[in-house]
Scaffold this motif. Structure first.
Motif, PDB file in Angstrom:
ATOM      1  N   LEU A 131      30.885  41.447  47.468  1.00  0.00           N
ATOM      2  CA  LEU A 131      31.060  42.486  46.537  1.00  0.00           C
ATOM      3  C   LEU A 131      30.559  43.877  45.858  1.00  0.00           C
ATOM      4  CD1 LEU A 131      35.128  41.076  45.904  1.00  0.00           C
ATOM      5  CD2 LEU A 131      34.339  42.401  47.777  1.00  0.00           C
ATOM      6  N   GLU A 132      29.440  42.717  44.683  1.00  0.00           N
ATOM      7  CA  GLU A 132      28.811  43.361  44.007  1.00  0.00           C
ATOM      8  C   GLU A 132      28.066  44.033  44.770  1.00  0.00           C
ATOM      9  OE1 GLU A 132      27.204  41.062  41.505  1.00  0.00           O
ATOM     10  OE2 GLU A 132      29.015  40.977  39.763  1.00  0.00           O
ATOM     11  N   GLU A 133      27.704  43.694  46.288  1.00  0.00           N
ATOM     12  CA  GLU A 133      26.725  44.049  47.294  1.00  0.00           C
ATOM     13  C   GLU A 133      27.321  45.495  47.724  1.00  0.00           C
ATOM     14  OE1 GLU A 133      25.172  41.881  49.934  1.00  0.00           O
ATOM     15  OE2 GLU A 133      24.281  40.637  48.319  1.00  0.00           O
ATOM     16  N   SER A 134      28.625  44.819  47.927  1.00  0.00           N
ATOM     17  CA  SER A 134      29.623  46.193  48.676  1.00  0.00           C
ATOM     18  C   SER A 134      30.248  47.902  47.685  1.00  0.00           C
ATOM     19  CB  SER A 134      30.971  45.451  48.897  1.00  0.00           C
ATOM     20  OG  SER A 134      30.673  44.490  49.870  1.00  0.00           O
ATOM     21  N   SER A 136      27.987  48.111  45.882  1.00  0.00           N
ATOM     22  CA  SER A 136      26.540  48.791  44.875  1.00  0.00           C
ATOM     23  C   SER A 136      26.091  49.756  46.534  1.00  0.00           C
ATOM     24  CB  SER A 136      25.344  47.874  45.133  1.00  0.00           C
ATOM     25  OG  SER A 136      23.977  48.302  44.456  1.00  0.00           O
ATOM     26  N   SER A 137      26.000  49.322  47.070  1.00  0.00           N
ATOM     27  CA  SER A 137      26.472  50.055  48.769  1.00  0.00           C
ATOM     28  C   SER A 137      27.031  51.747  48.936  1.00  0.00           C
ATOM     29  CB  SER A 137      25.795  49.248  49.777  1.00  0.00           C
ATOM     30  OG  SER A 137      26.517  49.674  50.632  1.00  0.00           O
ATOM     31  N   LEU A 138      28.249  51.023  48.161  1.00  0.00           N
ATOM     32  CA  LEU A 138      29.011  52.660  48.170  1.00  0.00           C
ATOM     33  C   LEU A 138      28.849  53.378  47.054  1.00  0.00           C
ATOM     34  CD1 LEU A 138      32.816  50.192  48.489  1.00  0.00           C
ATOM     35  CD2 LEU A 138      31.912  51.838  50.135  1.00  0.00           C
TER      36      LEU A 138
END
Length: 142
Positions: A131-134, A136-138
């Motif tokens: 979720l953190e990567e998502s 961050s990606s967003l």
């Protein structure tokens, strides 16, 4: 008459000799009797002494038998106490084994629960990371 006097004299002499022999024999028998009296007295004294010794030995034997009986009773009592103690320890040991088994089962169950929780935690950590990567990606896309 002379012959009669000689015969009387011979009889008197013979009578005197018999009396002397009789007196010797009486004296001899009296001495033997006195010896027997001394011997009998000695034997009676010895018998009395031995009777006392036998009596004392009988008392000692009875006393020792009483002591032996008391010791045997004490040993039997101790053996019974030890048997009871061993039985009590056996029961206590069985209870401890049962308690240990329950604790072991509980520990095993808790270990399984911890494994499940650790798996869940690991899954949640992975999910959070994703979720953190998502996120961050967003953010990067915006």
């Amino acid at each position: 008459l002379v012959e009669t006097e000689r015969a009387v004299k011979a009889i008197k002499l013979q009578n005197q000799q018999l009396r002397q022999d009789h007196m010797k024999r009486v004296k001899q028998l009296t001495e033997e009797c006195d010896q027997f009296k001394v011997t009998v007295k000695m034997l009676e004294d010895k018998n009395k002494k031995q009777s006392k010794e036998v009596n004392e030995l009988g008392k000692t034997k009875l006393s020792q038998a009483t002591k032996i009986k008391a010791i045997e009773d004490s040993v039997n009592s101790l053996q019974n106490d030890y048997i009871k103690k061993i039985q009590e320890l056996g029961k206590e040991c069985d209870q401890l084994k049962a308690t240990a088994k329950i604790s072991e089962d509980k520990n095993s169950k808790q270990s399984m629960e911890m494994n499940e929780l650790n798996q869940t935690k690991l899954g949640q950590v992975t999910k959070i990371k994703n979720l953190e990567e998502s996120v961050s990606s967003l953010k990067d896309e915006n």
